[in-house]
Design an enzyme around this catalytic site. Structure first.
Site, PDB file in Angstrom:
ATOM      1  CE  LYS A  33      -1.856  -0.891   3.765  1.00 39.04           C
ATOM      2  NZ  LYS A  33      -2.513  -1.454   4.923  1.00 39.04           N
ATOM      3  CB  THR A  34       3.291   2.445   2.482  1.00 36.65           C
ATOM      4  OG1 THR A  34       2.404   1.991   3.512  1.00 36.65           O
ATOM      5  CG2 THR A  34       3.814   3.809   2.887  1.00 36.65           C
ATOM      6  CG  ASP A 219      -0.788   5.035   4.434  1.00 35.52           C
ATOM      7  OD1 ASP A 219      -1.543   4.103   4.093  1.00 35.52           O
ATOM      8  OD2 ASP A 219       0.415   4.863   4.691  1.00 35.52           O
ATOM      9  CD  GLU A 220      -1.887   2.440   8.344  1.00 38.45           C
ATOM     10  OE1 GLU A 220      -2.886   1.708   8.540  1.00 38.45           O
ATOM     11  OE2 GLU A 220      -0.708   2.024   8.375  1.00 38.45           O
ATOM     12  CD  GLN A 250      -3.413  -4.312   8.162  1.00 31.51           C
ATOM     13  OE1 GLN A 250      -2.508  -4.052   8.943  1.00 31.51           O
ATOM     14  NE2 GLN A 250      -3.242  -4.311   6.860  1.00 31.51           N
ATOM     15  NE  ARG A 607       1.330  -6.785  10.867  1.00 28.86           N
ATOM     16  CZ  ARG A 607       1.145  -6.050   9.778  1.00 28.86           C
ATOM     17  NH1 ARG A 607       2.049  -5.187   9.403  1.00 28.86           N
ATOM     18  NH2 ARG A 607       0.045  -6.181   9.055  1.00 28.86           N
TER      19      ARG A 607
HETATM   20  P1  ATP Z   1       0.733  -3.032   5.975  1.00 23.81           P
HETATM   21  O1  ATP Z   1      -0.682  -3.448   5.724  1.00 23.81           O
HETATM   22  O2  ATP Z   1       1.389  -3.948   6.922  1.00 23.81           O
HETATM   23  O3  ATP Z   1       0.852  -1.582   6.316  1.00 23.81           O
HETATM   24  P2  ATP Z   1       1.540  -2.326   3.265  1.00 23.81           P
HETATM   25  O4  ATP Z   1       0.393  -2.703   2.414  1.00 23.81           O
HETATM   26  O5  ATP Z   1       1.683  -0.892   3.595  1.00 23.81           O
HETATM   27  O6  ATP Z   1       1.511  -3.249   4.582  1.00 23.81           O
HETATM   28  P3  ATP Z   1       4.234  -2.142   2.363  1.00 23.81           P
HETATM   29  O7  ATP Z   1       4.800  -1.902   3.710  1.00 23.81           O
HETATM   30  O8  ATP Z   1       4.143  -1.007   1.416  1.00 23.81           O
HETATM   31  O9  ATP Z   1       2.812  -2.853   2.545  1.00 23.81           O
HETATM   32  O10 ATP Z   1       4.989  -3.338   1.644  1.00 23.81           O
HETATM   33  C1  ATP Z   1       5.157  -4.630   2.252  1.00 23.81           C
HETATM   34  C2  ATP Z   1       6.405  -5.296   1.719  1.00 23.81           C
HETATM   35  O11 ATP Z   1       6.213  -5.725   0.374  1.00 23.81           O
HETATM   36  C3  ATP Z   1       7.577  -4.368   1.720  1.00 23.81           C
HETATM   37  O12 ATP Z   1       8.688  -5.085   2.205  1.00 23.81           O
HETATM   38  C4  ATP Z   1       7.708  -3.983   0.238  1.00 23.81           C
HETATM   39  O13 ATP Z   1       9.064  -3.716  -0.072  1.00 23.81           O
HETATM   40  C5  ATP Z   1       7.223  -5.215  -0.475  1.00 23.81           C
HETATM   41  N1  ATP Z   1       6.637  -4.940  -1.801  1.00 23.81           N
HETATM   42  C6  ATP Z   1       5.602  -4.130  -2.055  1.00 23.81           C
HETATM   43  N2  ATP Z   1       5.301  -4.114  -3.382  1.00 23.81           N
HETATM   44  C7  ATP Z   1       6.175  -4.956  -3.993  1.00 23.81           C
HETATM   45  C8  ATP Z   1       6.390  -5.384  -5.357  1.00 23.81           C
HETATM   46  N3  ATP Z   1       5.629  -4.958  -6.366  1.00 23.81           N
HETATM   47  N4  ATP Z   1       7.396  -6.243  -5.586  1.00 23.81           N
HETATM   48  C9  ATP Z   1       8.158  -6.700  -4.570  1.00 23.81           C
HETATM   49  N5  ATP Z   1       8.017  -6.337  -3.279  1.00 23.81           N
HETATM   50  C10 ATP Z   1       7.038  -5.479  -2.979  1.00 23.81           C
HETATM   51 MG    MG Z   2       1.819   0.360   5.406  1.00 27.53          MG
END
Ligand code: ATP
Ligand code: MG
Length: 744
Positions: A33-34, A219-220, A250, A607
């Site tokens: 997401k981020t 975000d969030e 979440q 996690r």
């Molecule tokens: P959360 O719900 O826990 O906040 P999130 O959706 O914000 O998670 P991120 O923290 O942005 O997720 O990414 C999670 C992991 O996946 C990170 O380690 C990121 O580097 C990896 N990641 C995200 N997109 C890709 C991609 N297209 N290819 C490879 N790795 C990726």
């Molecule tokens: Mg995040």
């Protein structure tokens, strides 16, 4: 194509490239997401030629905002005038420019919680409200709730204000608002609220910002409350270029006002919104993801979405049902040690920082801290303090130290005004100087009535009650169980009461920790029925003195599930999977409580990158009370095909169906409120001790003492009672000794 876009998957790229019109990225945990949002900002600037000035990105914490800013700057370069901020700082910036329109001066002050507290204290004094009965924190909690729900003092009066407490809150709230205004000040809640009011009151200002912020990102989003929602919506109303990122699964802060409907109804709020679901998870193995899904699928109020991963299935979730919480902790410490040393990967082993222990309540941390230090495994308690470093634990230990040794000035200084006894820093300083001049202990100085005569009446009374209490317990310590002494101190010092009156999340958690300290005492008493205070303090001193590992050191991370949101670890342990603990009993007080706990469980599971352990204890001592437990409802919801292990370790118990059914039927239908029970026991125990002062014991009465057993009263004069017990004659103090009449 830009590098950063090429790295995104198709869905992520689709989201990043959709720049016009409302966009909801409904993204599961670990789906990037981020990252997607960050790339979207970079894309807007670099490819679409959007002026950074026209972009607003908001998040919740300073840390998250800074990280996002750093990531964007890494892509497009530094020095751009971009608003990537927390809600509060964005609102502050806006208000600085327009506060006059709301009747504030531009240079208005922002009151932090300390200022707020001082203000409420003064108000209580003016209104002659006893702040021992109704604490500033109590009022502030209520005021904050009002502001979150946009309830003004006048509305509060109309809609609530029926009972005495509410009337009191209303009065304080009204005076508080008046004072803030008079001081040209806003509190944190005001920053959000006043910005929304400003937008409502002045169309021109609103238009100006709607015009400026052509691209809005949040975000969030699942954790926004009503006011934050209004803020974002008003800004986005005109252009509808709003992109929100979140995961309804979440949302774990509803108890603090977050409203899950904000994300669930986004499509209704912004008709024609594009919805992108990111369903590929890049974080966890297949089994971990499937486990998370099997649990969260039990929630009814959710958008259906399922994560998938390219990663291999990996190990199953390991489940261990230990005998008790100590075995649970030592199992976890053992697993960490084993894998750290290479048992899992076979090669070089793993780093300690690859491991996280995520528990439901802070009070659980103690057993892990002890088990890990026993094995010399470095650990760090994140977002909190180590158990023995916590303020309330140090405070109560100082009470005990002082009982044991009146000359312990250090302990005395720490607690003489804790809870408040009207002894300020200046007074204390003077007393200390005097004690030094007379070369006596501070405690002895306090006993001198000529010295205390010059103090305020409140301080004088406070000191008299304090010294009497310490003297009483000191005189009786040998005749009391340590646990009784502990209960007595907590109640008679007013420490417990002061916390209870605060009624805040923080004070609740302090009470939890204090009650958990009874488990420590019981542990030692179980080993040695004749444990003395001195012995106990000696052993605790060793534990409390485990040297603090330095911050840079490779260490296992301990923290609550709540504070783990957004983070990831290769190896995750979720202990305490028991009904009543997780889901916690409080979950059943609110209609959506259980679902929120389940989301928290989902956050915990997701996690983990490589491996996940879940554990429970058949028998748990928490807050000094030992109970058989039932495995968490969430364990039962978890697809059994994804779990291995032991419940296996304790198979012998599990096959004895009868035994297990016995436990089950012995459980109350509703998870048992252990904390409440522990508090009641503490108060009852102290009351029972105090009550002996009113009993008319006469020679020949049969009495029972928890430490010495049954005995016969020899004499009773004034406060002193002499009793012949099996192991000799004892002199006890009425009002202090936990004596009761023998039955029959
Ligand atoms: P959360 O719900 O826990 O906040 P999130 O959706 O914000 O998670 P991120 O923290 O942005 O997720 O990414 C999670 C992991 O996946 C990170 O380690 C990121 O580097 C990896 N990641 C995200 N997109 C890709 C991609 N297209 N290819 C490879 N790795 C990726
Ligand atoms: Mg995040």
């Amino acid at each position: 194509m830009r590098d950063y876009l090429a790295k995104l998957n198709e869905k992520q790229r689709e989201a990043a490239l959709h720049t016009e019109g409302p966009l909801l990225i409904l993204a599961g945990a670990g789906s990037g997401k981020t990252s997607t949002m960050t790339c979207r900002i970079a894309y807007l600037i670099e490819e679409k030629g959007v002026n950074p000035w026209n972009i607003l990105a908001v998040t919740f914490t300073n840390k998250a905002a800074k990280e996002m800013r750093d990531r964007v700057e890494a892509l497009v370069g530094e020095g751009l005038n971009m608003w990537i901020l927390t809600f509060h700082s964005a609102c502050l910036r806006i208000l600085r420019r327009h506060a006059e329109l709301l009747g504030y001066g531009r240079d208005f002050a922002v009151y932090d919680p300390t200022d707020q507290k001082t203000l409420v204290k003064n108000i209580c004094r003016d209104l002659q409200i006893d702040t021992k009965k109704f604490t500033p924190a109590y009022f502030l909690g209520n005021i904050s709730k009002c502001k979150e729900n946009r309830v003004t003092p006048a509305q509060y009066e109309r809609e609530y204000g029926s009972d005495f407490r509410e009337q009191m809150v209303q009065k304080v709230y009204a005076a508080y608002e008046k004072q803030l205004k008079k001081n040209n000040a806003m509190d944190f809640d005001d920053l959000l609220l006043n910005t929304v009011r400003l937008f409502e009151a002045d169309e021109e200002v609103l238009l100006q910002y709607q015009h400026r912020f052509r691209y809005i990102m949040v975000d969030e989003y699942q954790d926004t409350n009503q006011i934050q929602y209004a803020f974002v919506h008003m800004l986005a109303q005109e252009r509808g270029n709003i992109c929100v990122v979140g995961d309804d699964d979440q949302c774990i802060y509803q108890w603090r006002g977050a409203d899950i409907r904000n994300i669930l109804e986004f499509e209704k709020d912004f008709p024609g919104a594009k919805v992108v679901k990111l369903e590929q998870n890049y974080r966890s193995t297949g089994n971990i993801l499937a486990a998370a899904h099997s649990v969260i699928a039990c929630n009814s109020a959710r958008k259906d979405k399922k994560l998938w991963t390219d990663a291999e299935e990996g190990s199953k979730v390991t489940y261990c049902r230990a005998m008790d919480e100590r075995e649970e902790a030592s199992y976890i410490a053992g697993e960490i040690g084993r894998i750290h040393d290479g048992a899992y990967s076979g090669d070089a082993g793993k780093r300690y920082s690859d491991f996280a222990v995520l528990y439901r309540t802070n009070a659980q941390s103690r057993t892990f801290e002890e088990a890990l230090s026993r094995r010399n495994v470095p650990y760090r308690v994140l977002g909190g303090l180590r158990y023995y470093d916590r303020k309330e634990i140090k405070d109560i230990m100082c009470y005990m130290r002082l009982v044991q040794n009146r000359a312990d000035d250090l302990a005395l200084v720490r607690i003489i005004n804790e809870p408040k006894r009207g002894i300020g820093g200046k007074t204390l300083e003077k007393l200390q100087t005097l004690a030094a001049v007379r070369s006596e202990s501070l405690f002895d100085t306090l006993l001198d009535q000529e010295v205390t005569a010059s103090l305020s009446a409140k301080a004088r009374e406070g000191i008299a009650a304090f010294t009497e209490m310490i003297t009483d317990f000191a005189g009786q310590q040998e005749n009391m169980r340590v646990s009784d002494l502990y209960d007595g101190l907590l109640v008679r010092s007013g420490y417990l009461k002061a916390l209870e009156d605060q009624r805040t999340v923080e004070s609740e958690s302090r009470i939890e920790n204090l009650m958990e300290f009874k488990s420590v005492i019981y542990d030692y008493e179980n080993e040695d029925a004749n444990l003395t205070l001195a012995e106990f303090m000696e052993r605790i001193a060793l534990l409390a003195d485990v040297d603090n590992h330095d911050a840079g050191e490779d260490a296992v991370v301990l923290m609550t599930l709540h504070s783990a949101k957004g983070l990831e670890f290769p190896f995750v342990f979720m202990p305490g999977m028991e009904d009543g603990l997780f889901p916690g009993w409080r979950a059943f007080d609110r209609p959506d409580g259980l679902e929120e706990e389940r989301r928290l469980c989902y956050v915990g599971i997701t996690r983990a990158k490589e491996r996940l352990w879940m554990t429970s204890a058949e028998c748990r001592t928490l807050y000094g009370r030992t109970d058989y437990t039932r495995e968490s409802q969430f364990m039962r919801e978890l697809d059994p095909k994804l779990v291995e292990g032991d419940g296996v370790m304790k198979k012998r118990d599990r096959t004895e169906g009868q035994f297990r059914d016995g436990i089950r039927s012995a459980r109350p239908a509703r998870p048992f409120d252990q904390l409440k029970y522990a508090r009641q026991m503490t108060e009852r125990n102290a009351a029972a001790m105090a009550k002996t002062a009113e009993e008319n014991f006469v020679a020949g009465d049969r009495v029972v003492h928890p430490k010495f057993g049954e005995g016969e009263v020899l004499s009773c004069e004034g406060k002193i009672i002499r009793v012949a017990f099996a192991d000799g004659e004892k002199k006890l103090a009425l009002g202090m000794a936990p004596l009761s009449r023998a039955e029959g």
